[in-house]
Motif scaffolding. Sequence first.
Motif, PDB file in Angstrom:
ATOM      1  N   GLY A   1      29.007  27.362  -3.758  1.00 61.07           N
ATOM      2  CA  GLY A   1      29.217  27.493  -2.353  1.00 61.07           C
ATOM      3  C   GLY A   1      30.021  26.335  -1.793  1.00 61.07           C
ATOM      4  N   TYR A   2      30.484  26.490  -0.616  1.00 60.36           N
ATOM      5  CA  TYR A   2      31.298  25.486   0.064  1.00 60.36           C
ATOM      6  C   TYR A   2      30.500  24.894   1.215  1.00 60.36           C
ATOM      7  CZ  TYR A   2      35.034  23.399   2.788  1.00 60.36           C
ATOM      8  OH  TYR A   2      35.812  22.521   3.482  1.00 60.36           O
ATOM      9  N   TRP A   3      30.420  23.560   1.263  1.00 67.58           N
ATOM     10  CA  TRP A   3      29.643  22.890   2.293  1.00 67.58           C
ATOM     11  C   TRP A   3      30.508  22.067   3.245  1.00 67.58           C
ATOM     12  CZ3 TRP A   3      24.735  24.120   3.128  1.00 67.58           C
ATOM     13  CH2 TRP A   3      24.069  24.789   2.109  1.00 67.58           C
ATOM     14  N   GLY A   4      31.804  22.275   3.232  1.00 68.72           N
ATOM     15  CA  GLY A   4      32.689  21.523   4.107  1.00 68.72           C
ATOM     16  C   GLY A   4      32.884  22.196   5.454  1.00 68.72           C
ATOM     17  N   ARG A   5      33.824  21.655   6.224  1.00 69.71           N
ATOM     18  CA  ARG A   5      34.141  22.210   7.539  1.00 69.71           C
ATOM     19  C   ARG A   5      34.834  23.560   7.370  1.00 69.71           C
ATOM     20  NH1 ARG A   5      37.644  18.357  10.887  1.00 69.71           N
ATOM     21  NH2 ARG A   5      39.095  19.071   9.329  1.00 69.71           N
ATOM     22  N   PRO A   6      34.520  24.534   8.216  1.00 70.59           N
ATOM     23  CA  PRO A   6      35.142  25.845   8.093  1.00 70.59           C
ATOM     24  C   PRO A   6      36.668  25.800   8.132  1.00 70.59           C
ATOM     25  CG  PRO A   6      33.392  25.900   9.726  1.00 70.59           C
ATOM     26  CD  PRO A   6      33.556  24.468   9.306  1.00 70.59           C
ATOM     27  N   GLU A   7      37.217  24.899   8.945  1.00 72.90           N
ATOM     28  CA  GLU A   7      38.676  24.840   9.060  1.00 72.90           C
ATOM     29  C   GLU A   7      39.338  24.322   7.779  1.00 72.90           C
ATOM     30  OE1 GLU A   7      36.932  21.465  11.619  1.00 72.90           O
ATOM     31  OE2 GLU A   7      36.488  23.547  11.205  1.00 72.90           O
ATOM     32  N   ASP A   8      38.571  23.698   6.891  1.00 69.98           N
ATOM     33  CA  ASP A   8      39.114  23.202   5.626  1.00 69.98           C
ATOM     34  C   ASP A   8      38.847  24.135   4.452  1.00 69.98           C
ATOM     35  OD1 ASP A   8      39.952  20.903   6.927  1.00 69.98           O
ATOM     36  OD2 ASP A   8      38.072  19.850   6.510  1.00 69.98           O
ATOM     37  N   TYR A   9      38.166  25.221   4.707  1.00 68.78           N
ATOM     38  CA  TYR A   9      37.714  26.111   3.626  1.00 68.78           C
ATOM     39  C   TYR A   9      38.849  26.542   2.692  1.00 68.78           C
ATOM     40  CZ  TYR A   9      35.637  30.188   1.375  1.00 68.78           C
ATOM     41  OH  TYR A   9      35.189  31.100   0.461  1.00 68.78           O
ATOM     42  N   TYR A  10      39.920  27.048   3.234  1.00 70.89           N
ATOM     43  CA  TYR A  10      40.997  27.588   2.391  1.00 70.89           C
ATOM     44  C   TYR A  10      41.846  26.514   1.731  1.00 70.89           C
ATOM     45  CZ  TYR A  10      39.710  32.176   3.963  1.00 70.89           C
ATOM     46  OH  TYR A  10      39.009  33.318   4.197  1.00 70.89           O
ATOM     47  N   THR A  11      41.821  25.303   2.237  1.00 67.73           N
ATOM     48  CA  THR A  11      42.624  24.244   1.621  1.00 67.73           C
ATOM     49  C   THR A  11      41.834  23.413   0.624  1.00 67.73           C
ATOM     50  OG1 THR A  11      42.145  22.744   3.462  1.00 67.73           O
ATOM     51  CG2 THR A  11      44.170  24.062   3.602  1.00 67.73           C
ATOM     52  N   GLU A  12      40.500  23.332   0.780  1.00 69.99           N
ATOM     53  CA  GLU A  12      39.703  22.468  -0.085  1.00 69.99           C
ATOM     54  C   GLU A  12      38.847  23.205  -1.101  1.00 69.99           C
ATOM     55  OE1 GLU A  12      37.422  19.691   2.134  1.00 69.99           O
ATOM     56  OE2 GLU A  12      39.161  18.840   3.140  1.00 69.99           O
ATOM     57  N   TYR A  13      38.597  24.470  -0.891  1.00 71.66           N
ATOM     58  CA  TYR A  13      37.712  25.218  -1.793  1.00 71.66           C
ATOM     59  C   TYR A  13      38.561  26.045  -2.751  1.00 71.66           C
ATOM     60  CZ  TYR A  13      33.670  27.964  -3.270  1.00 71.66           C
ATOM     61  OH  TYR A  13      32.679  28.566  -3.998  1.00 71.66           O
ATOM     62  N   PRO A  14      38.541  25.711  -4.048  1.00 68.95           N
ATOM     63  CA  PRO A  14      39.458  26.358  -4.993  1.00 68.95           C
ATOM     64  C   PRO A  14      39.231  27.855  -5.173  1.00 68.95           C
ATOM     65  CG  PRO A  14      37.889  24.967  -6.161  1.00 68.95           C
ATOM     66  CD  PRO A  14      37.699  24.723  -4.697  1.00 68.95           C
ATOM     67  N   PHE A  15      38.051  28.351  -4.839  1.00 72.47           N
ATOM     68  CA  PHE A  15      37.759  29.769  -5.049  1.00 72.47           C
ATOM     69  C   PHE A  15      37.875  30.593  -3.769  1.00 72.47           C
ATOM     70  CE2 PHE A  15      35.167  27.381  -8.129  1.00 72.47           C
ATOM     71  CZ  PHE A  15      35.810  27.788  -9.286  1.00 72.47           C
ATOM     72  N   ALA A  16      38.358  29.999  -2.700  1.00 69.24           N
ATOM     73  CA  ALA A  16      38.395  30.679  -1.405  1.00 69.24           C
ATOM     74  C   ALA A  16      39.125  32.016  -1.476  1.00 69.24           C
ATOM     75  CB  ALA A  16      39.032  29.781  -0.350  1.00 69.24           C
ATOM     76  N   GLY A  17      40.223  32.069  -2.169  1.00 64.09           N
ATOM     77  CA  GLY A  17      40.980  33.311  -2.257  1.00 64.09           C
ATOM     78  C   GLY A  17      40.323  34.369  -3.109  1.00 64.09           C
ATOM     79  N   ASP A  18      39.333  33.966  -3.921  1.00 60.42           N
ATOM     80  CA  ASP A  18      38.654  34.896  -4.815  1.00 60.42           C
ATOM     81  C   ASP A  18      37.413  35.534  -4.211  1.00 60.42           C
ATOM     82  OD1 ASP A  18      40.496  34.276  -6.801  1.00 60.42           O
ATOM     83  OD2 ASP A  18      39.267  32.627  -7.550  1.00 60.42           O
ATOM     84  N   ARG A  19      37.016  35.117  -3.028  1.00 56.24           N
ATOM     85  CA  ARG A  19      35.783  35.653  -2.441  1.00 56.24           C
ATOM     86  C   ARG A  19      35.999  37.069  -1.950  1.00 56.24           C
ATOM     87  NH1 ARG A  19      31.946  31.194  -1.338  1.00 56.24           N
ATOM     88  NH2 ARG A  19      30.653  32.813  -0.452  1.00 56.24           N
TER      89      ARG A  19
END
Length: 115
Positions: A1-19
């Motif tokens: 899971g991702y625990w960062g700021r929502p606005e950083d989700y697509y730039t910092e979470y490597p699996f964002a595009g795979d969800r």
Amino acid sequence: GYWGRPEDYYTEYPFAGDRRTYAIDSRRPGTEVWAQASAALASAAIVFTRTSNAYSSRLLATAKTLYRCAKQSNPSNALLQDSLPEVEPQYKSWGFSDELGWAAAWLYDATKEAA
């Protein structure tokens, strides 16, 4: 899971595009999901008891149905990633007894009946 700021989700979470969104059913069971949803709705039913008895009753009926699915629709005791391998790496279950217990506890709080 991702625990960062929502606005950083697509730039910092490597699996964002795979969800993706997946459906569970008796063929591809998701006991963890059914039980967590049941717990959430049972707790919400308690909150709405004082302000909307009809809505509270609807939440509780759905919580009971989801709990029944969690208990009965997974005879092989498959973990979510066994049923839906696509959920990895974002979600990996190590078991679902805690989710079933959590749902049973909230259902008991809401109904005072054994789950």
